[in-house]
Design an enzyme around this catalytic site. Structure first.
Site, short mmCIF file in Angstrom:
data_model
loop_
_atom_site.label_atom_id
_atom_site.label_comp_id
_atom_site.label_asym_id
_atom_site.label_seq_id
_atom_site.Cartn_x
_atom_site.Cartn_y
_atom_site.Cartn_z
N ASP A 1 0.85 -1.19 0.00
CA ASP A 1 0.00 0.00 0.00
C ASP A 1 0.89 1.24 0.00
O ASP A 1 2.09 1.16 0.29
CB ASP A 1 -0.87 0.04 1.26
N ASP B 1 -9.29 -5.85 2.29
CA ASP B 1 -8.01 -6.42 1.89
C ASP B 1 -7.88 -7.88 2.31
O ASP B 1 -6.93 -8.56 1.90
CB ASP B 1 -6.84 -5.63 2.51
N ASP C 1 -4.53 -3.10 5.04
CA ASP C 1 -5.01 -2.61 6.33
C ASP C 1 -6.53 -2.63 6.45
O ASP C 1 -7.07 -2.63 7.55
CB ASP C 1 -4.48 -1.18 6.61
#
Length: 1008
Positions: free
Chosen positions: A446, A753, A749
């Site tokens: 990310d 996901d 997070d």
């Protein structure tokens, strides 16, 4: 009745009345209440009187009456709450029982909780609540005691056979030589066996305790509660009955409770009920069970039961969380150990048969040269004693041959690396991920919070087509200012807390929400309380990663106009707008040219690494009698654009470069727009401006999604950045990479996901911003949300694999040497040079002490200069075969020369010769441990001073060997050696160093 059932169970306790007047039919209850009130007032007056007299100074004259606030405040009132009835009500989702209590608000009143500001939360209040209702902890099953590990080590078949032989040897020895001298052979084997068992049990016991600590750490979830008006994060273990818990997507419900307020709140109760459908939580269904997960919306919950009073607590207390997981590497090593054990079994059987045949055919002689077996002339006890010693020797060969140290070495190195990784901000939830991470070829990361600091700040604000500087906010027109304050204050999941009018506001929420709220409070002069008091929220569209925006439907008090506010990704909000406000507060129609101008403003902000958020508004007239519950998504008015700066983390670019040098590809997957993503990727060195970037290097999620499967497989390796991606896009990329043979690590997070984290070979969740759902789906939790910690995990993963290979090379060398020496000696002379006790000592050195020494090497920079280890690469590489064959051949040659020519070379008797063989053999292993530290490098001493444990174990081994040879003659069947003989042993063993160096000069093709 609800209040009476709770508060008046015990007539001898003082209770206080509420402002409401409950009608009670029974006269005696009314009288009791009156009596309680009189007693309570009397005590309060007495207390006030005492306080007044205790004060220094003159008494102040006041009016002749005293006003007493009687609003629900009693020291002992919580004691009267029927805890069981309350917990059963929520657990059983019993509406009838809840209505008897008077509803959710009445339960809050009973628990002395203000539905807005929560409980007081001072120390005395918290302790009192824990004493009355219990703590939010469950009773864990008792951990395995030390003796249990001893018992499990004793269950090994070879150990039991050895002990049986030792007991027989002890019995015959005592019968033959008496107690004084007869116990040595059998007794020493028993002591040696129990030494091995004790060391093994202590090691397993320590690892078990360490895993338990990690398990406790992983279940210590952070929960946000409201106490005394403040939102604050606390440990899940500190949640008490009466707390108001703030819930958002991905949170785990920390205790049983009741819904107070919120919007679009849905729970996944599959962990409790097995139902896969998500449950809508609202006033009609307010029951929330501990252990369930929030899948949508947000809200507030009143805690009614904690710990063992919840079904989750009872379930968890019955689950033993000992880590019995067998990692892939352990499985491979167990298979290898089994194979080596079979070889050892064949060798032991051969030794046993040959020695028994030689003994019973009269081909063995004692120290005086006489035949040991003379048919019927030989005593039965002597025969049995010899047979038992032969069986002991054969069984001991099996003990040495079976490399129990391999699984132990894996456990040790995993436990050690887990402990060190915790210090490096990574918590391992799944053991196998430590090994797998060493093989990772691609890391999908990310952007926000991982590559960047996640410390956002509004640095740009555009109103219409003009940028507003910090000192010009006061010039904004009144209607624009009010609309912006509403847009921020009503459409947010964050909060602003001020202790008093002069204190600095405390702002809580996600980093984006905090940045926007800070901007509104300090730049726009927003008072969130005033904004919320003026409006009633009708409906909320919670933010989700697909729409990338959130909306709110509100109505001003005493007005019929309905306001719609949207906030989210700038280009997506822009697409829904048809008008905009300019700097003067004038409403303008947005034509295509102006839309392009706004697009250029957004692109310019993004290219400066800013996250661009837009606010839009619309007014709708309320239709007669109909309540609007759907937010319109077109014909909106653009209020303004804000640019949020989130700086890159220090050290990220270096970490990315070290990954590339290690042959690991880095791919950035972000929800930000393509220009922001590209700017950050250049800053973090994921993209290199000097390289000619392929058109496919930076793409959007929708492009990737719309590729055909063949196109995806072709282009997935070229992609470096994927912007505006959804969790599905991330999952799709992971699947493609795995199909192409990559070992994939993924960071995540959010709740969405979870599929990608589960699909990846290694799922890395974020400890700070990560939701509980994401953490539970992951293998490793990155505690500081930092990409540098991800690289640290990669280094440790490689260190684990390399350490196992070092130990494997070391142990196989010992195995090969011990088996060949004993087999050749047994076949040629009918006797083994290494006794049972000596072989057990060697076993202890190589299995436990060797594992400790070699399995605890810390990662070095050299590890990051090699390509990743593939999935199918052999555990024992060609380099390892080269090293171990050379050392084993040298040891076998040296020891066989000593076996057949030792007496002649040194001019010594049989016992001293055997001691020389034993001493040289052990010292060879000590010197070879240094060789095993570096599989390829010639400098085996590099970094040795950093590994204090290695040096300590080498020192301990040498000291114990000295004691064995010089002071435990009868125990170890050794003879004392003089200085010259010690020098010869050390010299022969030390030759393994130059031999190791020379062997490493031999090139290895393919190095596999």
């Amino acid at each position: 009745m609800a209040m009476s059932t709770l508060r008046f169970r015990k007539p001898d306790e003082i209770a206080i009345c509420d402002e409401e007047d409950w009608s009670i039919s029974k006269t005696h209850k009314r009288r009791w209440r009156l009596a309680f009130t009189v007693i309570y007032i009397t005590r309060v007056l007495a207390s006030l009187n005492k306080k007044a007299f205790d004060k220094d100074g003159p008494l102040l004259r006041t009016l002749s009456y005293v006003a007493i606030d009687m609003h629900c405040k009693s020291i002992s009132s919580l004691l009267t709450v029927d805890t069981k009835k309350l917990s059963d009500t929520v657990r059983d989702k019993n509406f009838e029982s809840l209505s008897q209590f008077g509803g959710v608000k009445e339960v809050a009143l009973i628990l002395e909780t203000n539905v807005k500001s929560g409980i007081h939360g001072d120390e005395a209040d918290l302790i009192h609540r824990q004493n009355v209702f219990g703590a939010n902890k469950y009773q864990k099953p008792p951990a395995k005691k030390f003796l249990r590990f001893v018992y499990e080590a004793l269950k090994d078949t070879t150990v039991l056979i050895l002990l049986a032989c030792a007991v027989l040897s002890l019995a015959f020895g005592i019968k033959q030589h008496g107690w004084k001298d007869g116990w040595y052979d059998g007794g020493s084997i028993i002591v040696a066996v129990f030494s091995v068992i004790a060391v093994s049990a202590v090691s397993d016991f320590k690892q078990s305790r360490q895993f338990q600590k990690l398990s406790t750490k992983s279940s210590d979830v952070k929960v946000e509660v409201v106490r005394d008006g403040r939102r604050q994060p606390i440990s899940i273990f500190d949640v008490v009955v009466g707390d108001i818990v703030c819930l958002k997507i991905g949170d785990q419900i920390p205790a049983d409770g009741l819904f107070l307020e919120g919007h679009s709140l849905k729970l996944d109760e599959s962990s409790m009920t097995g139902e896969s459908d998500h449950i809508q939580i609202d006033e009609g269904n307010p029951f929330m069970l501990s252990g369930t997960k929030v899948t949508d919306g947000f809200g507030f919950m009143l805690v009614t039961s904690v710990g063992m009073n919840t079904l989750w607590g009872q379930m968890m207390s019955s689950i033993n969380r000992d880590s019995n997981e067998e990692t892939p590497l352990q499985a491979r090593l167990n298979k290898l150990a089994s194979y080596i054990g079979k070889v050892g079994l064949v060798v032991a059987a051969l030794v046993l048969v040959v020695m028994l045949i030689r003994y019973f055919t009269g081909n063995t002689r004692d120290d005086k040269g006489n035949k040991e077996f003379n048919g019927s002339k030989t005593k039965f006890d002597d025969v049995m004693n010899t047979v038992v010693s032969i069986v002991s020797a054969a069984v001991t060969i099996i003990v040495v041959a079976i490399p129990e140290g391999l699984p132990l070495a894996v456990t040790l190195t995993l436990a050690y690396s887990m402990k060190c990784m915790m210090a490096d901000h990574a918590m391992v939830r799944k053991l196998s991920s430590c090994e797998t991470m060493g093989s990772a070829t691609t890391i999908c990361t990310d952007k926000t919070g991982t590559l960047t600091l996640n410390e956002m700040k509004v640095t740009k604000f555009w109103l219409g087509k003009e940028a507003v500087e910090d000192d010009n906010y006061s010039n904004l027109t009144g209607n624009i200012l009010k609309l912006l304050q509403q847009a921020v204050g009503l459409n947010t999941t964050g909060t602003v807390y001020k202790l008093n009018s002069t204190s600095v506001p405390e702002i809580s929420g996600s980093p984006t929400e905090k940045a926007i709220l800070s901007w509104a409070v300090f730049n726009l002069g927003m008072s969130i309380e005033e904004v919320k008091e003026d409006y009633h929220i009708i409906h909320v569209e919670a933010f989700n990663s697909a729409k990338k925006r959130s909306g709110v439907l509100v109505k001003r008090n005493n007005e019929k106009t309905i306001h719609i506010h949207w906030k989210g990704a700038a280009e997506m909000i822009l697409a829904t707008c048809s008008t905009y406000y300019d700097r003067a507060g004038v409403l303008n129609v947005m034509d295509e040219e102006e839309r392009l101008q706004f697009g250029a403003i957004i692109k310019n902000m993004a290219q400066n690494s800013l996250r661009c958020i837009a606010f839009a508004h619309k007014e709708v007239a309320e239709e007669s009698g109909q309540v609007l519950e759907k937010l319109e998504e077109n014909g909106l008015t653009l209020l303004g654009l804000v640019g949020l700066k989130d700086p890159c983390r220090p050290g990220v670019s270096t970490a990315v470069e070290s990954c590339r040098a290690a042959g690991v590809n880095i791919k950035m997957i972000t929800g930000d727009n393509v220009h922001t993503a590209k700017a950050i990727a250049f800053e973090c060195k994921i993209l290199n401006p000097d390289e000619d970037l392929d058109d496919d290097a930076v793409i959007e999620g929708v492009q990737f999604r719309n590729y055909s499967p063949e196109e995806r497989m072709e282009k997935v390796d070229k992609i470096h950045v994927m912007a505006r991606s959804s969790p599905f896009d991330k999952l799709l990329m992971v699947q493609c990479l795995k199909q192409k043979g990559h070992v994939v690590a993924v960071t995540g997070d959010g709740t969405n996901d979870a599929p990608a984290l589960k699909e990846a070979d290694i799922g890395l969740s974020m400890g700070i911003q990560g939701t509980e759902v994401a953490k539970e789906s992951s293998d490793i939790v990155i505690l500081d949300d930092n990409f540098t910690s991800v690289v640290t995990v990669l280094r440790w993963g490689r260190a684990v694999y390399t350490n196992i290979q070092k130990f494997l090379q070391f142990q196989l060398t010992v195995n090969a040497a011990a088996l060949v020496i004993n087999l050749v000696a047994a076949v040629s002379s009918g006797k083994v040079p290494l006794t049972a006790v000596q072989l057990l000592w060697v076993n202890l050195i190589m299995d436990t002490l060797g594992a400790l020494a070699l399995a605890t090497e810390k990662p070095t920079n050299d590890l990051m200069s090699k390509p990743p280890v593939g999935r199918s690469e052999p555990l024992i590489t060609k380099i390892m075969w080269r090293n171990l064959m050379a050392q084993a051949m040298y040891q076998v040659t040296t020891l066989l020369v000593l076996q057949f020519k030792g007496k002649f070379i040194f001019g010594v008797n049989e016992n001293v010769k055997n001691t020389l063989i034993f001493n040289t053999f052990v010292l060879c292993q000590v010197f070879n441990e240094f060789n095993a530290r570096k599989l390829e490098k010639k400098n085996i001493f590099k970094g040795i001073l950093k590994n204090k444990l290695f040096l300590a174990i080498i020192g301990i081994t040498i000291v114990l060997q000295l004691v064995m040879v010089e002071f435990l003659k009868k125990f170890a069947n050794t003879e004392r050696l003089n200085w010259g003989q010690w020098g010869a042993c050390i010299g022969l063993a030390a030759l393994s160093w130059p031999i190791g160096g020379l062997v490493k000069c031999i090139p290895v093709s393919g190095k596999k």
